[in-house]
Design a protein around this motif. Structure first.
Motif, PDB file in Angstrom:
ATOM      1  N   MET A 110       0.843  -1.178   0.000  1.00 44.47           N
ATOM      2  CA  MET A 110       0.000   0.000   0.000  1.00 44.47           C
ATOM      3  C   MET A 110       0.885   1.236   0.000  1.00 44.47           C
ATOM      4  SD  MET A 110      -2.797   1.179   2.805  1.00 44.47           S
ATOM      5  CE  MET A 110      -1.894   2.310   3.830  1.00 44.47           C
ATOM      6  N   SER A 111       0.529   2.209  -0.806  1.00 41.87           N
ATOM      7  CA  SER A 111       1.291   3.451  -0.823  1.00 41.87           C
ATOM      8  C   SER A 111       0.438   4.581  -0.259  1.00 41.87           C
ATOM      9  CB  SER A 111       1.758   3.782  -2.239  1.00 41.87           C
ATOM     10  OG  SER A 111       0.658   3.951  -3.089  1.00 41.87           O
ATOM     11  N   VAL A 112       1.145   5.578   0.231  1.00 39.56           N
ATOM     12  CA  VAL A 112       0.491   6.762   0.780  1.00 39.56           C
ATOM     13  C   VAL A 112       0.972   7.958  -0.015  1.00 39.56           C
ATOM     14  CG1 VAL A 112       0.230   8.217   2.816  1.00 39.56           C
ATOM     15  CG2 VAL A 112       0.353   5.736   3.077  1.00 39.56           C
ATOM     16  N   ALA A 113       0.041   8.795  -0.426  1.00 32.89           N
ATOM     17  CA  ALA A 113       0.389   9.972  -1.223  1.00 32.89           C
ATOM     18  C   ALA A 113       0.075  11.245  -0.443  1.00 32.89           C
ATOM     19  CB  ALA A 113      -0.372   9.970  -2.538  1.00 32.89           C
ATOM     20  N   ARG A 114       0.717  12.287  -0.872  1.00 29.81           N
ATOM     21  CA  ARG A 114       0.488  13.601  -0.273  1.00 29.81           C
ATOM     22  C   ARG A 114       0.221  14.598  -1.407  1.00 29.81           C
ATOM     23  NH1 ARG A 114       2.691  16.601   4.652  1.00 29.81           N
ATOM     24  NH2 ARG A 114       2.405  18.744   4.011  1.00 29.81           N
ATOM     25  N   VAL A 115      -0.550  15.617  -1.109  1.00 27.53           N
ATOM     26  CA  VAL A 115      -0.834  16.668  -2.087  1.00 27.53           C
ATOM     27  C   VAL A 115      -0.294  17.975  -1.531  1.00 27.53           C
ATOM     28  CG1 VAL A 115      -2.635  17.939  -3.302  1.00 27.53           C
ATOM     29  CG2 VAL A 115      -2.911  15.484  -2.895  1.00 27.53           C
ATOM     30  N   THR A 116       0.440  18.692  -2.370  1.00 26.24           N
ATOM     31  CA  THR A 116       0.950  19.996  -1.969  1.00 26.24           C
ATOM     32  C   THR A 116       0.542  21.023  -3.024  1.00 26.24           C
ATOM     33  OG1 THR A 116       2.909  21.174  -1.159  1.00 26.24           O
ATOM     34  CG2 THR A 116       3.218  19.764  -3.065  1.00 26.24           C
ATOM     35  N   GLU A 117       0.384  22.244  -2.602  1.00 24.71           N
ATOM     36  CA  GLU A 117      -0.065  23.314  -3.497  1.00 24.71           C
ATOM     37  C   GLU A 117       1.115  24.208  -3.859  1.00 24.71           C
ATOM     38  OE1 GLU A 117      -3.977  25.467  -2.938  1.00 24.71           O
ATOM     39  OE2 GLU A 117      -2.544  26.994  -2.295  1.00 24.71           O
ATOM     40  N   ILE A 118       1.241  24.489  -5.147  1.00 26.82           N
ATOM     41  CA  ILE A 118       2.270  25.424  -5.599  1.00 26.82           C
ATOM     42  C   ILE A 118       1.648  26.421  -6.572  1.00 26.82           C
ATOM     43  CG2 ILE A 118       4.157  23.772  -5.285  1.00 26.82           C
ATOM     44  CD1 ILE A 118       4.251  23.485  -8.329  1.00 26.82           C
TER      45      ILE A 118
END
Length: 67
Positions: free
Chosen positions: A1-9
């Motif tokens: 299982m992978s975990v992702a992150r979202v960042t704003e630019i």
């Protein structure tokens, strides 16, 4: 299982929204490992002397966190 992150630019260009998006993704990939995708959340322009001066995009960049 992978975990992702979202960042704003936010990225900008004198040419176009597409160029601003490409610049933003290129820069994100230099800093973040495992970039999987992005979506354009917002588009804006700045105006100077009645003409478009700059194109700006707000990107949500998704990247997978390393184990």
């Amino acid at each position: 299982m992978s975990v992702a992150r979202v960042t704003e630019i936010i990225a900008s260009s004198k040419k176009s929204f597409e160029d601003a998006t490409e610049k933003g993704i290129d820069r994100a990939c230099k800093t973040l490992k495992g970039v999987q995708g992005a979506w354009v959340q917002d588009q804006k322009v700045t105006v100077k002397d009645g003409k478009i001066d700059e194109y700006r995009v707000t990107l949500k960049v998704t990247f997978v966190l390393e184990d």
